[in-house]
Design an enzyme around this catalytic site. Structure first.
Site, PDB file in Angstrom:
ATOM      1  N   ASP A  53       0.258  -1.151   0.011  1.00 30.33           N
ATOM      2  CA  ASP A  53       0.188  -0.115  -0.017  1.00 30.33           C
ATOM      3  C   ASP A  53       1.507   1.858  -0.055  1.00 30.33           C
ATOM      4  O   ASP A  53       0.477   1.912  -0.559  1.00 30.33           O
ATOM      5  CB  ASP A  53      -1.096   0.247   0.617  1.00 30.33           C
ATOM      6  CG  ASP A  53      -1.776  -1.394   1.584  1.00 30.33           C
ATOM      7  OD1 ASP A  53      -1.903  -2.106   0.278  1.00 30.33           O
ATOM      8  OD2 ASP A  53      -2.967  -1.226   2.794  1.00 30.33           O
ATOM      9  N   GLU A  98       2.421  -9.441  11.195  1.00 33.59           N
ATOM     10  CA  GLU A  98       1.904  -9.053   9.990  1.00 33.59           C
ATOM     11  C   GLU A  98       3.327  -9.176   9.198  1.00 33.59           C
ATOM     12  O   GLU A  98       3.506  -9.400   7.946  1.00 33.59           O
ATOM     13  CB  GLU A  98       1.078  -8.144   9.904  1.00 33.59           C
ATOM     14  CG  GLU A  98       1.049  -7.636   8.378  1.00 33.59           C
ATOM     15  CD  GLU A  98      -0.854  -6.335   8.065  1.00 33.59           C
ATOM     16  OE1 GLU A  98      -0.580  -5.513   9.434  1.00 33.59           O
ATOM     17  OE2 GLU A  98      -1.018  -5.903   7.144  1.00 33.59           O
TER      18      GLU A  98
HETATM   19  C1  DGY Z   1      -6.292  -2.420   4.422  1.00 34.18           C
HETATM   20  O1  DGY Z   1      -7.275  -1.597   4.483  1.00 34.18           O
HETATM   21  O2  DGY Z   1      -4.399  -1.849   4.837  1.00 34.18           O
HETATM   22  C2  DGY Z   1      -5.177  -3.585   3.004  1.00 34.18           C
HETATM   23  O3  DGY Z   1      -4.487  -3.437   3.692  1.00 34.18           O
HETATM   24  C3  DGY Z   1      -6.091  -2.220   2.371  1.00 34.18           C
HETATM   25  O4  DGY Z   1      -6.552  -3.616   1.152  1.00 34.18           O
END
Ligand code: DGY
Length: 420
Positions: free
Chosen positions: A163, A393
């Site tokens: 992201d 994560e």
């Molecule tokens: C989030 O909500 O952070 C996810 O990565 C979107 O896919």
């Protein structure tokens, strides 16, 4: 199963919602596309049937145009933002609602591995999924490479799955965020805000969701007008790899039509990948297709070129030595961004942290290029991070501390399938 593997399996079972697995109970309470595919590998170690269910449920949400969405909102759950109302796909996705974008198509690579475990036992299940994979891969070229350049674009940073990579900073700066605001992020209620994208990033993410929703996710309009339109090595490498795995699977199952179509797509992607090579940087980097500009740094996605297929020997050698240099600068590899770059941020999501499933893909590519010592170093790093900080994560490459979500499905899956 014992010890670490037992605990990893317990995490998968705990995140199982009946046929699909959530990435992490609080932070991501739905089915995510590439998470799900990668989680199937972990299930395959102790419950092959459950592994197949995972990919079957994912592909059951395929849109009529072939896209397999990045989130499937199987159940109502208010603790996540942006939910179905922000995406506005209810008419397109029918039931259940989904997001309006896709994610890296690692599914074919996973399914090929599930099939190879026992071809006779799994032939029928694989044969049913083959046409879905074929249509999804074709959608990538039609919707995300309509000019036939041989690289697919993403229309949203979330589509890459990575992201807040520094690569998006400049392309995102051209996205108009007027009138965006007043929304409540949920992720930072759950996770320390220093480990997540910044509010300014979220404004841009939401502006792109608004853009897609306003054009009803029309792929022609998106390709022509979306202000964010970027080709990046991670997505393109994973798609190219997926095509070669689809070819192998189609041949194994005697589906000549799909094998031929996937072969044609592979050739186009193979030629196009060259557009991502930067002589200045000495590696495969992101290309902003609106401006024709290469990014100025390498990311963990750059190493996935070796996962995509054969890299010419001189380049592979350069890449292996640069990667070694990266690893020598941190305690634990592989950082998601160049540790020597001024924008490196050791705990902020994709601007530095180590991700187990990216490590698996990098190591797989390295082995295929004869770099077995480097691959083994990465495997050992991955398991030692999990031993030190549990199934988080992602991990700080400098201290090894865990970040983001806890009891994380794909970290557990990679431990079971590969690292332990
Ligand atoms: C989030 O909500 O952070 C996810 O990565 C979107 O896919």
């Amino acid at each position: 199963l014992h010890g670490t593997n037992k605990r990893a399996a317990e995490i998968l079972l705990g995140n199982d919602r009946g046929g699909y697995t959530v990435p992490s109970a609080k932070l991501y309470p739905f089915q995510w596309n590439w998470d799900s595919a990668l989680v199937a590998l972990g299930f395959s170690v102790f419950d092959p049937d459950r592994a197949w269910q995972e990919v079957e449920s994912l592909l059951s949400a395929q849109w009529d145009n072939g896209m397999v969405p990045h989130i499937i909102f199987w159940k109502e759950e208010k603790s996540y933002f942006p939910g179905p109302e922000q995406w506005g796909t209810t008419d397109i996705a029918k039931a259940p609602p989904t997001s309006g974008i896709t994610q890296p198509p690692v599914a074919a690579t996973v399914i090929e591995r599930l099939l190879a475990e026992d071809i006779d036992a799994h032939r029928d299940r694989a044969a049913k999924l083959l046409p879905k994979l074929d249509r999804w891969h074709q959608w990538f070229l039609d919707a995300r490479d309509p000019d036939g350049r041989g690289v697919v674009a993403i229309m949203h940073p979330w589509e890459s799955g990575r992201d807040n990579l520094p690569d998006w900073d400049r392309p995102l700066s051209f996205v108009d965020t007027t009138g965006i605001g007043g929304y409540h992020r949920r992720d930072t209620d759950i996770v320390n805000k220093d480990e997540r994208p910044k509010n300014n990033d979220y404004d841009h993410y939401m502006a792109l969701v608004r853009f897609g929703r306003d054009c009803n996710w029309n792929t022609d309009i998106i390709a022509r007008d979306c202000p964010f339109w970027v080709a990046e090595p991670g997505m393109n490498a994973i798609l190219r790899r997926a095509e070669s795995d689809l070819i192998r699977m189609a041949r194994c199952l005697g589906n000549d039509d799909i094998a031929a179509r996937a072969t044609a797509r592979f050739a186009r992607l193979d030629a196009g990948f060259e557009l991502l090579w930067s002589e200045t940087v000495g590696g495969y980097v992101t290309l902003d297709l609106r401006r024709g500009e290469h990014a100025i740094g390498l990311t963990s996605g750059s190493w996935l070129a070796m996962f995509a297929g054969p890299v010419e020997p001189a380049r592979a050698t350069t890449m292996a030595s640069t990667l070694t240099h990266w690893l020598d600068q941190v305690e634990h590899g592989v950082p998601s961004f160049d540790p020597a770059h001024e924008l490196f941020d050791s705990i902020r999501y994709w601007r530095g942290p180590v991700w187990a499933m990216i490590n698996w893909m990098i190591a797989t590519g390295l082995i295929e290029h004869g770099e077995t010592d480097l691959a083994e170093r990465i495997r050992r790093d991955t398991q030692s991070l999990i031993d030190q900080s549990d199934f988080r994560e992602y991990f700080c490459p400098v201290t090894g501390r865990g970040g983001g979500g806890t009891d994380f499905s794909w970290t557990a899956s990679m431990s079971l399938y590969w690292a332990a």
